[in-house]
Design a protein around this motif. Structure first.
Motif, PDB file in Angstrom:
ATOM      1  N   CYS A   1       0.590 -63.250  20.091  1.00 42.92           N
ATOM      2  CA  CYS A   1       0.587 -62.445  18.871  1.00 42.92           C
ATOM      3  C   CYS A   1       1.716 -62.858  17.936  1.00 42.92           C
ATOM      4  CB  CYS A   1       0.708 -60.960  19.223  1.00 42.92           C
ATOM      5  SG  CYS A   1      -0.762 -60.294  20.039  1.00 42.92           S
ATOM      6  N   ILE A   2       2.907 -63.080  18.502  1.00 40.88           N
ATOM      7  CA  ILE A   2       4.046 -63.468  17.668  1.00 40.88           C
ATOM      8  C   ILE A   2       3.780 -64.792  16.975  1.00 40.88           C
ATOM      9  CG2 ILE A   2       6.472 -64.178  17.756  1.00 40.88           C
ATOM     10  CD1 ILE A   2       6.851 -62.117  20.006  1.00 40.88           C
ATOM     11  N   ILE A   3       3.281 -65.771  17.766  1.00 41.92           N
ATOM     12  CA  ILE A   3       2.993 -67.080  17.173  1.00 41.92           C
ATOM     13  C   ILE A   3       1.891 -66.969  16.121  1.00 41.92           C
ATOM     14  CG2 ILE A   3       2.118 -69.394  17.670  1.00 41.92           C
ATOM     15  CD1 ILE A   3       3.436 -69.160  20.430  1.00 41.92           C
ATOM     16  N   GLY A   4       0.850 -66.168  16.439  1.00 41.95           N
ATOM     17  CA  GLY A   4      -0.249 -66.014  15.489  1.00 41.95           C
ATOM     18  C   GLY A   4       0.208 -65.394  14.183  1.00 41.95           C
ATOM     19  N   VAL A   5       1.027 -64.316  14.290  1.00 46.02           N
ATOM     20  CA  VAL A   5       1.550 -63.676  13.081  1.00 46.02           C
ATOM     21  C   VAL A   5       2.423 -64.648  12.294  1.00 46.02           C
ATOM     22  CG1 VAL A   5       3.051 -61.839  12.239  1.00 46.02           C
ATOM     23  CG2 VAL A   5       1.377 -61.356  14.028  1.00 46.02           C
ATOM     24  N   GLY A   6       3.251 -65.431  13.030  1.00 48.95           N
ATOM     25  CA  GLY A   6       4.109 -66.396  12.343  1.00 48.95           C
ATOM     26  C   GLY A   6       3.307 -67.439  11.588  1.00 48.95           C
ATOM     27  N   VAL A   7       2.254 -67.937  12.228  1.00 48.72           N
ATOM     28  CA  VAL A   7       1.398 -68.933  11.566  1.00 48.72           C
ATOM     29  C   VAL A   7       0.700 -68.320  10.359  1.00 48.72           C
ATOM     30  CG1 VAL A   7      -0.654 -70.370  11.863  1.00 48.72           C
ATOM     31  CG2 VAL A   7       1.089 -70.302  13.657  1.00 48.72           C
ATOM     32  N   PHE A   8       0.229 -67.060  10.483  1.00 52.09           N
ATOM     33  CA  PHE A   8      -0.444 -66.397   9.364  1.00 52.09           C
ATOM     34  C   PHE A   8       0.502 -66.214   8.178  1.00 52.09           C
ATOM     35  CE2 PHE A   8      -1.655 -62.403   7.206  1.00 52.09           C
ATOM     36  CZ  PHE A   8      -2.883 -62.801   6.702  1.00 52.09           C
ATOM     37  N   LEU A   9       1.729 -65.757   8.455  1.00 57.21           N
ATOM     38  CA  LEU A   9       2.702 -65.584   7.371  1.00 57.21           C
ATOM     39  C   LEU A   9       3.046 -66.915   6.720  1.00 57.21           C
ATOM     40  CD1 LEU A   9       5.103 -62.957   9.010  1.00 57.21           C
ATOM     41  CD2 LEU A   9       3.424 -62.554   7.192  1.00 57.21           C
TER      42      LEU A   9
END
Length: 395
Positions: free
Chosen positions: A371-379
């Protein structure tokens, strides 16, 4: 896309770290109580690397079950004594006397006296086959009380050694420089010490291969070996019509093979797997022919209180060195040595998330990091889109 791949590569070691554990099962019990659990030799082999740190007992609810590694049977036996039956105890103006009855061959007596400030202690021991004599001299020697041996807080203890004898009666006379008798309380003899029995377990090392090298060394290995084991004894079957004496080594530990003392060697801490050879130095002698090699481990036990409803697994994190400090550790001496014994079974390597099944899927570290990596990539993607729009507006 390159950034996403870079992030995955950066976090890949974290995903791999501590995701594998060793597990084996403890049989269910029919009655609640304390049990001694014999670890499999496979579990001992991997757990001994960190002196059994990282081992835990986990029940069906994911809760830790308190335990300790039970080494009480390995402790050195304490010397115990039995009293010789007193026939007479008396004193005169300068000496103390004790006449005792004996029923065995003895060579040591322990004389318990009242603690007193006395120097120049001298003991004379005589023996007889009848309580009334005649008496025959056994020993006469100067003695000193032991500095570390006591049977209670108010005594002093004297050990007297002499040639082995089996007189039915012994007379002990004790004198000192003060010309005042010292009170004799008892005369004892040591009981034979029970040597702890070692539980040897034959390890499945299989057949061995021997390579006699041109460098005057013989290399011995085990091609069928599949697991890592803690080795306590190796017994060699050697075909040699002549006497031999060879030095060898394995994992920086030396040993000696000698026809004079036998072909078994013992180790305190030796862990072997398929990649380690036994090396025998031949020097200028003909290589020994190893007809057979037997490798033994020692049994290791855990002690725990197990309830009827418990379904327990033994879990080892191979990277962990930490040892738990449960309350039960402080009550080892209060738990009987004679306990029912269970044997752990089904040793296997499993993913860590299978072991801890009580953790909900959205609480697992892997999901959180995804989730953290996914949110980081999305931002990051949003930032790139905003930067692209700003660049278009400025043209």
């Amino acid at each position: 896309m390159r950034l996403l791949i870079s992030l995955i590569v950066a976090f890949a070691p974290w995903f791999a770290e501590a995701q594998i554990k060793y597990v084996e099962s403890v049989p269910r019990v029919a009655q609640s109580g304390y049990y001694r659990i014999a670890l499999s030799q496979e579990m001992i082999g991997v757990a001994s690397t960190h002196d059994f740190g990282g081992i835990r007992l986990i029940d069906q609810r994911g809760k830790a079950v308190p335990f300790f590694v039970d080494r009480r049977m390995e402790a050195q036996p304490q010397q115990h004594y039995s009293d010789l039956q007193p026939i007479a105890l008396r004193t005169d103006s300068i000496a103390s006397y004790a006449v005792v009855e004996n029923t065995q061959a003895i060579e040591v007596m322990v004389v318990q006296i009242k603690s007193a400030v006395a120097s120049g202690l001298h003991v004379r021991i005589r023996g007889s086959h009848q309580a009334t004599g005649p008496w025959f001299l056994v020993t006469s020697q100067s003695v000193s009380p032991s500095s570390h041996r006591h049977f209670n807080a108010d005594d002093a203890v004297i050990e007297v050694r002499f040639p082995q004898g089996n007189y039915r009666f012994y007379e002990v006379m004790l004198t000192n420089d003060q010309k005042q008798p010292v009170e004799i309380w008892s005369v004892k003899v040591p009981k034979p010490m029970a040597v702890p029995k070692t539980d040897w377990v034959l390890l499945p090392f299989g057949r061995h291969a021997q390579i006699d090298s041109l460098n005057h060394k013989s290399y011995l290995n085990f091609p069928d070996l599949k697991n890592q084991y803690a080795v306590a004894k190796i017994t060699f079957e050697i075909a040699s019509p002549q006497h031999y004496w060879r030095r060898g080594y394995v994992s920086n530990q030396e040993f000696v093979l000698s026809s004079k003392v036998g072909a078994s060697v013992f180790f305190e801490r030796l862990v072997l797997d398929k990649g380690k050879d036994l090396v025998v130095e031949n020097e200028q002698s003909t290589p020994l022919q190893m007809v057979g090699i037997k490798v033994f481990g020692k049994a290791v036990y855990l002690c725990a209180y197990i309830s009827v409803d418990d379904q327990i697994n033994i879990v080892l994190d191979p990277e962990s060195k930490s040892k738990p400090n449960y309350d039960i550790v402080h009550f080892q001496n209060d738990i009987p040595l004679a306990l029912p014994q269970l044997t752990a079974t089904a040793f296997e390597l499993v993913p860590a998330d299978v072991v801890v099944s009580t953790t909900r899927w959205f609480e697992k570290p892997v999901f959180i990091w995804v989730c953290i990596i996914g949110v980081g990539v999305f931002l990051l993607w949003i930032c790139l889109q905003i930067a692209r729009d700003l660049k278009k507006n400025t043209k």
